[in-house]
Enzyme design. Structure first.
Site, PDB file in Angstrom:
ATOM      1  N   HIS A 259       0.694   2.629   3.576  1.00 38.15           N
ATOM      2  CA  HIS A 259       2.095   2.807   3.962  1.00 38.15           C
ATOM      3  C   HIS A 259       2.177   3.626   5.242  1.00 38.15           C
ATOM      4  O   HIS A 259       2.895   4.627   5.330  1.00 38.15           O
ATOM      5  CB  HIS A 259       2.901   3.466   2.841  1.00 38.15           C
ATOM      6  N   TYR A 268      -3.125   4.786  -3.647  1.00 37.19           N
ATOM      7  CA  TYR A 268      -3.752   3.551  -3.189  1.00 37.19           C
ATOM      8  C   TYR A 268      -5.246   3.726  -2.933  1.00 37.19           C
ATOM      9  O   TYR A 268      -6.033   2.799  -3.160  1.00 37.19           O
ATOM     10  CB  TYR A 268      -3.049   3.058  -1.924  1.00 37.19           C
ATOM     11  N   ARG A 322       2.582   9.960  -4.273  1.00 38.64           N
ATOM     12  CA  ARG A 322       3.877  10.102  -4.942  1.00 38.64           C
ATOM     13  C   ARG A 322       3.735  10.067  -6.462  1.00 38.64           C
ATOM     14  O   ARG A 322       4.731  10.067  -7.191  1.00 38.64           O
ATOM     15  CB  ARG A 322       4.830   8.994  -4.483  1.00 38.64           C
TER      16      ARG A 322
END
Length: 728
Positions: A259, A268, A322
């Protein structure tokens, strides 16, 4: 039997021709169908987990608590590794409806995260593993087979679709794909077509870990289709991400981005490593095996990054992305453990490197931490420091690096995630499942506004601190990090100096025109034992208190020395919160516990506020009483922050503008450029380590004792990296 291992990284046509030649020559071990069969066996072997390397982590795995709302793919795949209990299997098949569904799943769920129909796929995979494992009580049992086929028929008939593309193209195919492979020879023609339709949702596209997930799902499909060329294409797409890159993926400093330019070690990045180690194991000793260069990059990704991120079986808070989920710190540390188990099979020449991680974090005997050192990841504005007795991490952001993101109703309070968040662990449990209870305006290390209104909600776009003077210097077991904060009208010059005894934190030029008060938090953690405060005399404190003229505060094996003799605020009180306030996949049931928070209150609209403190971890109260610092703060201003380590003829500098400094041991030293400098005398000569936080300079110039020295700085992919120079 002879085994051929090779890799083709040339043009697509050349790869296809070579693969066909290899598969169909009479001397080859693998024909096309034979290769597909071997891949299917290896996938089953991976999911059944009968290798010794898998069993090394069985105790930690079985003690793992299950988060039923887990939506993190890495965590879900970790849970899939747990031993399947007989009662769980019976509960699933006995609660199944006649049409193959389950009444406790909302098949019309519209959530973008924690999508409930995914549980249907999870149960299909669990039942398939029980059905196909020779060690299972349900091995080849008809009632299990019946339940599986009913569940598949329901899915193929109803075709649930999520509003979040990820579940349709990645999550469900990633879960059902291995089940389809293990069941391949038992699927009817209609079921096989239904399985292929599910897998058709994935294709070759996107970047980073999303690209790898999608290609992996295509590989599952290639086995269903008996298509070795498609398997080769999927394999080549997967391994195309095992490179050092300037875009999303593995960075040259071995941090991981997704991202945009955003550190994603635990989200990720960990899924990437889990997937790569899995495929490396599936391809091992076949024509599709990773080549030595690819194995080497994965080895370095572990040794230079993931090996550093876990402390006593707890993952680093600053590396979660997150994903502030239940049991996240334990789950992700154990997830790395299973990556390590796979790497021991893929990279057997370096088994000791991987075995040390398992022993250090999950071994039966407690041993001293042998991994010590200092790492600054210059692509990610991120610092890790490891001492034999304690661990520290620091997360920052700049105009180059995104500090954090929110999305899918996750990370609802992470507005200040990368504003100098600085966590310290000794036992490893200091922040375990602490997230619902935190005051997110008082994250450790962060200088921010102390307001009562709700924090702004981030988006997938995230945020960046617009300053470029953010970075770090690494030299053996020492380091310096700097963070020039410039956000929402609040500015500050923050620096951390890492030593063998602890961390010196300096803040200067703190200013704001905002009506809200500004605070700098030293630490916030669970209240664990007694709190002692040393001012004129030592006293035990059991409630919140403003501390004037205090020398130090001691709580749970950590001392906080007040170097600037500024007033401190100590909060010892019960804090409340819910998991639903952190991620909406959870409920809003209130939790509460006593917390310890220590911070500096700079008041409203500070003009030139500052702080100076020293965190001394892994010490007893007795040791703190007799401790005498071996350093002095020589300057903490808008121009420079300077430390002298008096016993070692060593100086650490954060220089914000061209500056001249004088000291009896040095004489005059003139810095022509802003930067980070560590100057130490070794064998009667001065040795200097330098780093450019802006990543813009080609060289640094300084004068020492009237002699001018120019140091060429790293270029290209090493911009921002530290460099050492012996002064003639």
């Amino acid at each position: 039997m002879q085994t051929f291992v090779f890799s083709l990284e040339k043009s697509s046509l050349a790869k296809k021709m070579m693969l066909l030649l290899f598969l169909f020559t009479s001397g080859s071990v693998y024909g096309q169908s034979n290769l597909i069969d071997v891949l299917a066996v290896n996938i089953k072997d991976y999911y059944i987990m009968n290798k010794q390397q898998d069993k090394n982590l069985s105790l930690a795995l079985q003690n793992l608590k299950i988060d039923k709302q887990a939506s993190d793919q890495g965590t879900i795949e970790l849970y899939e590794k747990k031993e399947i209990k007989k009662e769980d299997v019976l509960k699933i098949i006995n609660s199944q409806s006649g049409n193959g569904s389950w009444a406790d799943i909302n098949y019309k769920d519209e959530k973008r995260g924690g999508w409930e129909p995914k549980l249907h796929g999870d149960r299909v995979l669990l039942l398939t593993k029980a059905y196909k494992n020779p060690s299972s009580a349900f091995y080849n049992k008809k009632e299990i087979s019946t339940a599986i086929h009913k569940a598949l028929q329901f899915w193929f008939l109803t075709k649930p679709v999520c509003l979040n593309w990820w579940y349709n193209e990645i999550g469900l195919p990633r879960t059902l794909g291995p089940a389809f492979v293990m069941l391949k020879n038992e699927l009817s023609a209609e079921e096989l077509q239904g399985a292929i339709e599910v897998m058709n949702n994935a294709g070759f596209r996107m970047t980073g870990q999303n690209k790898v997930w999608l290609a992996g799902n295509v590989l599952f499909k290639s086995i269903l289709l008996n298509d070795a060329q498609l398997a080769q294409q999927a394999r080549d797409t997967i391994v195309s991400e095992i490179v050092l890159t300037n875009v999303e993926g593995i960075k040259p400093d071995y941090s991981f981005h997704q991202h945009g330019p955003q550190q994603q070690f635990g989200n990720y990045g960990l899924s990437f490593f889990i997937g790569m180690s899995m495929w490396g194991r599936v391809f091992n000793q076949t024509p599709l095996a990773f080549n030595p260069e690819q194995v080497g990059i994965l080895r370095n990704l572990f040794s230079e990054a993931y090996n550093w991120l876990s402390w006593k079986a707890q993952f680093d808070v600053n590396s979660l992305g997150r994903q502030f989920f239940k049991n996240a710190l334990k789950n992700k540390a154990l997830g790395v453990g299973f990556v390590v188990a796979d790497m021991m099979l893929i990279d057997p020449q370096h088994q000791q490197l991987y075995a040390a991680y398992i022993q250090r974090n999950f071994g039966k005997t407690t041993e001293a931490n042998a991994l010590e050192g200092h790492q600054h990841f210059w692509y990610s504005d991120f610092t890790i420091h490891r001492n034999k007795d304690w661990f520290s991490s620091l997360k920052m952001s700049s105009n180059r690096v995104i500090g954090g993101e929110a999305g899918n109703n996750e990370n609802l309070k992470g507005y200040y995630l990368a504003d100098g968040a600085h966590y310290i662990m000794v036992d490893g449990t200091e922040y375990d499942d602490i997230f619902p209870l935190l005051d997110w305006r008082k994250l450790p290390g962060v200088t921010c506004y102390d307001a009562k209104e709700a924090l702004p909600l981030l988006t997938f776009k995230g945020y960046q601190n617009p300053s470029d003077f953010v970075g770090g210097l690494s030299h053996a077991n020492e380091g310096i990090s700097v963070f020039s904060l410039d956000r929402d009208g609040l500015k500050a010059k923050k620096a951390w100096f890492y030593t063998k005894d602890g961390v010196i934190a300096l803040g200067a030029d703190i200013q704001s025109g905002n009506a809200n008060a500004v605070t700098s938090t030293i630490n916030q953690t669970y209240l664990n034992g007694k709190v002692y405060v040393k001012a004129k005399q030592l006293e035990e404190v059991s409630k919140s208190k403003n501390l004037n003229h205090v020398d130090w505060v001691y709580h749970h094996k950590i001392a906080y020395h007040n170097l600037g003799k500024l007033p401190l605020s100590l909060k010892i009180e019960e804090q409340k919160g819910s998991w639903g306030e952190i991620a909406k996949v959870y409920n809003t049931d209130k939790l509460q516990t006593d917390m310890f928070t220590l911070f500096v209150n700079h008041g409203k609209q500070p003009k030139a506020a500052s702080y100076a403190y020293f965190i001394q971890p892994a010490v007893s109260l007795k040791e703190v009483k007799s401790y005498k610092p071996n350093f002095k703060v020589l300057e903490n201003s808008t121009k420079a922050q300077i430390i002298n380590f008096s016993k070692d003829d060593k100086f650490a500098f954060v220089i914000y503008q061209p500056y001249t400094f004088s000291h009896p041991k040095l004489g005059n030293i003139k810095f022509e450029q802003a930067g980070l400098y560590l100057l130490a005398k070794e064998n009667a000569k001065w040795n200097i380590t330098v780093a450019d936080p802006t990543q813009k300079l080609s060289e640094i110039t300084f004068q020492l004792k009237n002699q001018t020295h120019q140091i060429a700085l790293p270029k290209g992919q090493a911009l921002g990296k530290s460099i050492n120079y012996l002064i003639p």
